[in-house]
Design a protein around this motif. Sequence first.
Motif, PDB file in Angstrom:
ATOM      1  N   ARG A 169       1.361  -1.037  -0.438  1.00 30.43           N
ATOM      2  CA  ARG A 169      -0.075   0.314   0.013  1.00 30.43           C
ATOM      3  C   ARG A 169       1.731   0.763   0.344  1.00 30.43           C
ATOM      4  O   ARG A 169       0.685   2.308  -0.569  1.00 30.43           O
ATOM      5  N   LEU A 170       1.944   0.814   0.702  1.00 29.70           N
ATOM      6  CA  LEU A 170       2.913   2.196   0.863  1.00 29.70           C
ATOM      7  C   LEU A 170       3.584   2.276  -1.080  1.00 29.70           C
ATOM      8  O   LEU A 170       3.746   3.807  -0.948  1.00 29.70           O
ATOM      9  N   HIS A 171       4.128   1.407  -0.785  1.00 26.74           N
ATOM     10  CA  HIS A 171       4.466   1.265  -3.051  1.00 26.74           C
ATOM     11  C   HIS A 171       3.576   1.753  -3.567  1.00 26.74           C
ATOM     12  O   HIS A 171       4.023   2.926  -3.988  1.00 26.74           O
ATOM     13  N   ASP A 172       2.624   1.971  -3.154  1.00 19.88           N
ATOM     14  CA  ASP A 172       1.526   2.313  -4.119  1.00 19.88           C
ATOM     15  C   ASP A 172       1.033   3.802  -3.939  1.00 19.88           C
ATOM     16  O   ASP A 172       0.854   4.658  -5.559  1.00 19.88           O
ATOM     17  N   SER A 173       1.836   3.979  -3.159  1.00 12.95           N
ATOM     18  CA  SER A 173       1.607   5.796  -3.280  1.00 12.95           C
ATOM     19  C   SER A 173       2.911   6.171  -3.287  1.00 12.95           C
ATOM     20  O   SER A 173       3.084   7.735  -2.893  1.00 12.95           O
ATOM     21  N   GLY A 174       3.886   5.438  -3.899  1.00 10.53           N
ATOM     22  CA  GLY A 174       5.242   6.115  -4.585  1.00 10.53           C
ATOM     23  C   GLY A 174       6.176   6.061  -2.617  1.00 10.53           C
ATOM     24  O   GLY A 174       7.428   7.132  -3.234  1.00 10.53           O
ATOM     25  N   ARG A 175       6.220   5.217  -1.546  1.00 17.51           N
ATOM     26  CA  ARG A 175       6.873   5.245  -0.325  1.00 17.51           C
ATOM     27  C   ARG A 175       7.010   3.938  -0.576  1.00 17.51           C
ATOM     28  O   ARG A 175       6.972   3.065  -0.845  1.00 17.51           O
ATOM     29  N   SER A 176       8.283   4.843   0.183  1.00 17.06           N
ATOM     30  CA  SER A 176       9.329   2.802   0.877  1.00 17.06           C
ATOM     31  C   SER A 176       8.189   2.568   2.008  1.00 17.06           C
ATOM     32  O   SER A 176       7.599   2.558   2.393  1.00 17.06           O
ATOM     33  N   LEU A 181       7.043   1.206   9.910  1.00 13.15           N
ATOM     34  CA  LEU A 181       7.508   2.045  11.381  1.00 13.15           C
ATOM     35  C   LEU A 181       6.886   2.688  11.846  1.00 13.15           C
ATOM     36  O   LEU A 181       7.113   3.023  12.765  1.00 13.15           O
ATOM     37  N   THR A 182       6.537   3.828  11.624  1.00 19.16           N
ATOM     38  CA  THR A 182       5.717   4.641  11.963  1.00 19.16           C
ATOM     39  C   THR A 182       4.246   4.706  12.809  1.00 19.16           C
ATOM     40  O   THR A 182       4.459   5.585  13.400  1.00 19.16           O
ATOM     41  N   ILE A 183       3.763   3.485  12.623  1.00 19.08           N
ATOM     42  CA  ILE A 183       3.163   3.391  13.605  1.00 19.08           C
ATOM     43  C   ILE A 183       3.620   2.971  14.974  1.00 19.08           C
ATOM     44  O   ILE A 183       2.859   2.645  15.702  1.00 19.08           O
ATOM     45  N   LEU A 184       5.205   2.916  15.257  1.00 20.16           N
ATOM     46  CA  LEU A 184       5.486   2.935  16.310  1.00 20.16           C
ATOM     47  C   LEU A 184       5.497   3.484  16.822  1.00 20.16           C
ATOM     48  O   LEU A 184       6.283   4.143  18.102  1.00 20.16           O
ATOM     49  N   ILE A 185       5.419   5.146  16.573  1.00 22.83           N
ATOM     50  CA  ILE A 185       5.925   6.402  16.554  1.00 22.83           C
ATOM     51  C   ILE A 185       4.323   6.381  17.937  1.00 22.83           C
ATOM     52  O   ILE A 185       3.772   6.875  18.342  1.00 22.83           O
ATOM     53  N   PRO A 186       5.070   7.100  19.000  1.00 22.22           N
ATOM     54  CA  PRO A 186       4.089   7.724  20.183  1.00 22.22           C
ATOM     55  C   PRO A 186       2.923   8.427  19.806  1.00 22.22           C
ATOM     56  O   PRO A 186       3.364   9.414  19.296  1.00 22.22           O
ATOM     57  N   CYS A 187       1.904   8.299  20.395  1.00 25.30           N
ATOM     58  CA  CYS A 187       0.675   9.134  19.929  1.00 25.30           C
ATOM     59  C   CYS A 187       0.396   9.382  18.973  1.00 25.30           C
ATOM     60  O   CYS A 187      -1.091   9.178  18.401  1.00 25.30           O
ATOM     61  N   VAL A 188       1.336   9.638  18.095  1.00 23.80           N
ATOM     62  CA  VAL A 188       0.871   9.912  16.506  1.00 23.80           C
ATOM     63  C   VAL A 188       0.824   8.896  15.129  1.00 23.80           C
ATOM     64  O   VAL A 188       0.530   9.462  14.406  1.00 23.80           O
ATOM     65  N   GLY A 189       2.321   7.672  15.849  1.00 23.90           N
ATOM     66  CA  GLY A 189       1.917   7.321  15.021  1.00 23.90           C
ATOM     67  C   GLY A 189       1.110   6.436  14.495  1.00 23.90           C
ATOM     68  O   GLY A 189       0.771   6.188  13.170  1.00 23.90           O
TER      69      GLY A 189
END
Length: 217
Positions: A169-176, A181-189
């Motif tokens: 899904r990330l590849h589909d929007s042109g991202r690596s 791993l952004t889901i691991l960011i506290p509070c806002v991930g």
Amino acid sequence: MSQLKVNCPFCQKELLIQNEHLGSQMTCPICGGTFFVPAPQSQQAGYQQQYQQPQPPYQQPGFQQTVYQQQYQQPQTPYQQSGYQQTGMGESVNMFTALKKYADFTGRARRLEYWLFYLLNMLIQGALYILAPIFAASGSAEMAVVCYILLILWGLAIFIPALAVAVRRLHDSGRSGVFVLTILIPCVGGLIFLILMCLDSQPGPNMYGPNPKERYY
């Protein structure tokens, strides 16, 4: 030593100028005005040729840039080469498409594929969460335990396909895929990850593959 006659622009008096003063500032001995004495055009051309800045090789006439363009040209993927045409029909997806691509971390996944898999996961987990306390309340403790065991097994079974479909899904929007791993960011991930999953497909093919909303043949 040869001399040149010029008129002072201030007092209009005729002055005799020596060649060494051509192309420089001089002061009129009569009125005291300072003016510039231009050099003859032939002499100016000589100065320009003498002090002309040399051009680098790529600015010189006849330099072939196509050699460098061919050498460093980015290779095209098969779907970007001639012979592949866009039909305008996207690949068909359903709730089980992500499970069929169990550990496929390559390619792209459109939003429909991701959210159908998410819906399937919520339906199964929700059903097990609801059935377990119902069985426990009716006195069937064994069935409640079975529901909780199935819930754990289901979570373990879908971990890899859930991660794979999120990367696609990330590849589909042109991202690596590292952005998962952004889901691991506290509070806002979780919010950042949700926004990334909601982004539309990048138009046309990208470095991860063809657009899943379009079909190529």
